[in-house]
Scaffold this motif. Structure first.
Motif, PDB file in Angstrom:
ATOM      1  N   HIS A   3     -13.236 -20.385  17.501  1.00  0.00           N
ATOM      2  CA  HIS A   3     -12.809 -21.674  16.957  1.00  0.00           C
ATOM      3  C   HIS A   3     -13.463 -21.873  15.585  1.00  0.00           C
ATOM      4  N   GLU A  38     -16.892 -26.081  25.103  1.00  0.00           N
ATOM      5  CA  GLU A  38     -15.558 -25.578  25.447  1.00  0.00           C
ATOM      6  C   GLU A  38     -14.548 -26.723  25.521  1.00  0.00           C
ATOM      7  N   LYS A  42     -11.381 -26.861  23.017  1.00  0.00           N
ATOM      8  CA  LYS A  42     -10.053 -26.667  23.614  1.00  0.00           C
ATOM      9  C   LYS A  42      -9.243 -27.944  23.753  1.00  0.00           C
ATOM     10  N   LYS A  43      -9.906 -29.072  23.785  1.00  0.00           N
ATOM     11  CA  LYS A  43      -9.203 -30.332  23.990  1.00  0.00           C
ATOM     12  C   LYS A  43      -9.268 -31.233  22.758  1.00  0.00           C
ATOM     13  N   LYS A  46      -8.350 -29.326  19.330  1.00  0.00           N
ATOM     14  CA  LYS A  46      -7.251 -28.385  19.509  1.00  0.00           C
ATOM     15  C   LYS A  46      -6.601 -28.047  18.162  1.00  0.00           C
TER      16      LYS A  46
END
Length: 97
Positions: A3, A38, A42-43, A46
């Protein structure tokens, strides 16, 4: 580095620890620093911003609620359990929004 914000992780480590301490005060001790990161990558992040500032990352970390983590963890568990189930794919998409 998966990321774009991973390059800031060391710089915001204290904010991550502070958030985990807050969770611990609320008796939500199962979450690790990796779990929190994480969920954010990921949320919440995003769609990363190109010109993000450290204070924005810290603000995002500090605004995470235990319910955000519980929802994320539940969605991950559901994904693992129903990975190959076609009938649950639409429900999973709704959870991960």
């Amino acid at each position: 580095m998966d990321h774009p914000y991973d390059i800031y992780r060391e710089e915001v480590k204290e904010a991550l620890r502070c958030k985990l301490d807050e969770f611990a005060l609320l008796d939500f001790t199962e979450v690790t620093e990796d779990d929190l990161w994480e969920m954010l990558t990921k949320k919440r992040w995003k769609k990363p911003q190109e010109d993000i500032h450290i204070y924005q990352i810290v603000s995002d970390i500090m605004s995470v609620k235990p319910s955000d983590m519980m929802n994320f963890i539940s969605a991950l568990e559901m994904t693992a359990e129903n990975l190959f189930s076609e009938e649950n794919q639409e429900e999973l998409r709704e959870l991960l929004k």
